[in-house]
Design an enzyme around this catalytic site. Structure first.
Site, short mmCIF file in Angstrom:
data_model
loop_
_atom_site.label_atom_id
_atom_site.label_comp_id
_atom_site.label_asym_id
_atom_site.label_seq_id
_atom_site.Cartn_x
_atom_site.Cartn_y
_atom_site.Cartn_z
N CYS A 32 -62.58 -49.86 11.94
CA CYS A 32 -63.61 -48.81 12.05
C CYS A 32 -65.01 -49.37 11.83
CB CYS A 32 -63.30 -47.66 11.11
SG CYS A 32 -62.92 -48.23 9.46
N LYS A 51 -48.72 -41.90 2.02
CA LYS A 51 -47.96 -42.04 3.27
C LYS A 51 -48.68 -43.06 4.15
CE LYS A 51 -48.38 -40.11 7.21
NZ LYS A 51 -48.20 -41.33 8.04
N GLY A 81 -58.58 -42.84 8.54
CA GLY A 81 -58.03 -42.65 9.88
C GLY A 81 -59.10 -42.09 10.80
N SER A 82 -58.66 -41.42 11.85
CA SER A 82 -59.61 -40.93 12.84
C SER A 82 -60.38 -39.71 12.33
CB SER A 82 -58.87 -40.56 14.12
OG SER A 82 -57.95 -39.53 13.83
N GLU A 135 -65.37 -44.58 19.73
CA GLU A 135 -64.81 -45.82 19.16
C GLU A 135 -63.96 -46.52 20.19
OE1 GLU A 135 -63.58 -46.34 14.62
OE2 GLU A 135 -62.61 -44.67 15.60
N GLU A 137 -62.46 -41.62 4.93
CA GLU A 137 -62.98 -42.82 5.60
C GLU A 137 -62.58 -42.69 7.06
OE1 GLU A 137 -64.83 -44.95 4.21
OE2 GLU A 137 -64.39 -44.85 2.08
P1 ADP Z 1 -55.18 -44.04 14.02
O1 ADP Z 1 -55.88 -43.97 15.32
O2 ADP Z 1 -55.70 -45.08 13.09
O3 ADP Z 1 -53.69 -44.01 14.12
P2 ADP Z 1 -54.92 -41.40 12.95
O4 ADP Z 1 -55.98 -40.58 12.33
O5 ADP Z 1 -54.20 -40.86 14.13
O6 ADP Z 1 -55.66 -42.75 13.28
O7 ADP Z 1 -53.83 -41.82 11.90
C1 ADP Z 1 -54.14 -42.26 10.61
C2 ADP Z 1 -53.05 -41.77 9.68
O8 ADP Z 1 -53.02 -40.35 9.74
C3 ADP Z 1 -51.64 -42.25 10.02
O9 ADP Z 1 -50.95 -42.53 8.82
C4 ADP Z 1 -51.04 -41.04 10.71
O10 ADP Z 1 -49.62 -40.97 10.55
C5 ADP Z 1 -51.70 -39.91 9.95
N1 ADP Z 1 -51.75 -38.63 10.68
C6 ADP Z 1 -51.98 -38.42 11.99
N2 ADP Z 1 -51.95 -37.10 12.28
C7 ADP Z 1 -51.70 -36.45 11.11
C8 ADP Z 1 -51.57 -35.07 10.72
N3 ADP Z 1 -51.68 -34.08 11.61
N4 ADP Z 1 -51.33 -34.80 9.42
C9 ADP Z 1 -51.23 -35.78 8.52
N5 ADP Z 1 -51.35 -37.09 8.81
C10 ADP Z 1 -51.59 -37.43 10.08
#
Ligand code: ADP
Length: 476
Positions: free
Chosen positions: A282, A172, A226-227, A377, A248
């Site tokens: 990052c 996704k 992601g975060s 960050e 990561e």
């Molecule tokens: P960023 O600040 O880079 O958007 P996120 O961690 O919020 O970092 O998002 C990274 C990915 O994680 C995106 O594809 C986002 O749609 C997905 N994401 C965010 N929240 C959730 C969640 N609760 N469950 C699954 N995927 C998530």
């Protein structure tokens, strides 16, 4: 979408207004709409991939290698269209976007080759009637969730090792940048990679897809970029089925300039490390520490370089810094700057108030070490500088964070280089270099920046199990 020449790239996903809307961060105009899947559809995708994987893993590694190389080639043949898509939905300057396409493709070529070298081992046996050996086997269905800041490369550096190892792969992408993801998947299909081996999905919401990927027992490996906040939650969800994970997550990279550094080279490294993708990576240098003796020279030269940067539309040839990904992202960065200024930080470069989703490059001095600007960050083109006196205190400050992804330092002293490189609690250390990512080296973090490595020989291991086979009852 008229800027994209190869109409086959998105033919299967564009809808006439229904589904997820994708916007251009430059002017917030609507670029396209794509369909979304409900949770049960994603569950069905996983089941399809479970069946597909059983066939895929039986294919000789050389044949998988051949298909992956064809995918790599198609990406390179379509690099201009893919770069344009990245800029249109992500905002980064076109030159950087093209760099990302090539960087992303390099993982496919690398892992196509590495997949042919998934060697097991034989083990000297403790008794004559037994032979002991290990074989490497694909884990099974691998699922991934990726972010918007590298909409192509974050996918290929997970998909390529997964497919090369014999796993099937479902992903996704970020809701902000799905078009690049679907385009690159279409090229994989055109290369001959089967649809029940690789699938891209966009859910009605990220949470629902995340639930399927982390709770479904047929998913055996979960990889996330992601975060740290979201990664922590997803890692906990994965615990229910004891999945292998690669995480990561966030970083808070220190960029240290010692008094024996080559300052011109440090400036060059600082600019490259800080301003890539408008500071939204990052591994971007997040906080700068400069030793007394070279502090004034560094700040002076840096300000000259920063004030030459041009902020604008990523599609314009001379743009160095594009828009941030969203208005919320911009507001968060502006709030961090204001908070630091409220506590005595001073801006030493040209001040500009920009509209839309743009944030002007900002150099701040006299920043207190405990401010959120330094502790978290930034994800924006902001450069806080702190003066330091001695190496020991410096290392303590650099390590005083929950993160441990990338770090950088500049020095010409060989003893110091070894000493400091060993003591920095980071997964990656750049010495006299501001940009260190490559497909041949392991990318990843320690502490709350995550686990697992991407790229290099380690990247393939993330998608392999080691099976020990003991053959007993042998005559010798
Ligand atoms: P960023 O600040 O880079 O958007 P996120 O961690 O919020 O970092 O998002 C990274 C990915 O994680 C995106 O594809 C986002 O749609 C997905 N994401 C965010 N929240 C959730 C969640 N609760 N469950 C699954 N995927 C998530």
């Amino acid at each position: 979408m008229k800027q994209i020449k190869n109409k086959t790239l998105l033919a299967s996903v564009l809808t006439d207004g229904k589904g997820l809307q994708v916007f251009n961060p430059f002017d917030n105009s609507l670029i396209a709409t794509i369909p979304v899947s409900c949770q049960s559809r994603v569950e069905q995708d996983v089941l399809d991939l479970d069946i597909g994987q059983k066939v895929w893993q039986k294919m000789p590694a050389a044949e998988r290698c051949h298909l992956l190389k064809k995918w790599n080639q198609l990406i390179l043949e379509n690099e201009d269209d893919l770069a344009r898509l990245i800029t249109l939905e992500g905002g980064k300057p076109l030159k950087e976007a093209l760099g990302e396409v090539r960087y992303g493709a390099s993982f496919i070529e690398w892992f196509a080759e590495e997949g042919r070298r998934a060697y097991g081992s034989t083990i000297p046996s403790p008794s004559n009637d037994r032979t002991l050996l290990t074989v490497k086997q694909a884990i099974g269905v691998a699922a991934a969730i990726t972010p918007w800041n590298f909409p192509l490369a974050m996918i290929t550096r997970k998909a390529a090792p997964a497919l090369a190892a014999g796993c099937s792969f479902i992903c996704k992408p970020s809701e902000s940048t799905p078009l690049t993801a679907f385009a690159v998947t279409e090229l994989a299909y055109q290369a001959g990679i089967p649809k029940d081996v690789l699938r891209m999905v966009m859910g009605e919401n990220a949470h629902d897809v995340g639930e399927v990927f982390t709770y479904h027992s047929s998913v055996r490996k979960f990889s996330f970029t992601g975060s740290t906040l979201v990664g922590r939650k997803l890692q906990m969800q994965c615990a229910s089925t004891i999945k292998r994970t690669s995480m990561e997550l966030g970083g808070n990279a220190p960029f240290i300039v010692f008094d024996d550094a080559d300052i011109d080279s440090a400036i060059e490294g600082a600019m490259a490390s800080k301003f890539r993708n408008a500071g939204q990576t990052c591994v971007c240098a997040n906080r700068f520490y400069v030793q007394d003796a070279v502090y004034d020279e560094f700040v002076e030269k840096l300000v000259i370089a920063v004030d030459k940067l041009k902020v604008g539309n990523g599609l314009d040839e001379d743009t160095n810094i594009g828009p941030l990904i969203s208005m919320e992202a911009k507001q968060r960065v502006l709030d961090l700057i204001e908070e630091a200024k409220g506590r005595g930080a001073k801006q030493v470069n040209r001040e500009q108030k920009l509209g839309g989703q743009f944030v002007a490059p900002t150099v701040l001095v006299d920043v207190e070490h405990d401010r959120p600007l330094v502790q978290g960050e930034i994800f924006g083109p902001v450069l806080p500088i702190i003066r330091f006196h001695d190496e020991e205190t410096m290392i303590d400050m650099a390590n005083d964070t929950i993160y441990g992804l990338a770090s950088y330092f500049y020095s010409q002293d060989m003893n110091r280089i070894w000493r400091v490189a060993h003591r920095l609690e980071y997964g990656m250390v750049g010495v006299n270099e501001g940009v260190i990512s490559t497909e041949v080296a392991p990318f990843g973090g320690v502490k709350q920046s995550g686990n697992g490595r991407e790229g290099a020989k380690e990247g393939l291991e993330e998608y392999l199990e080691t099976k020990y086979v003991c053959i007993g009852g042998l005559e010798r």
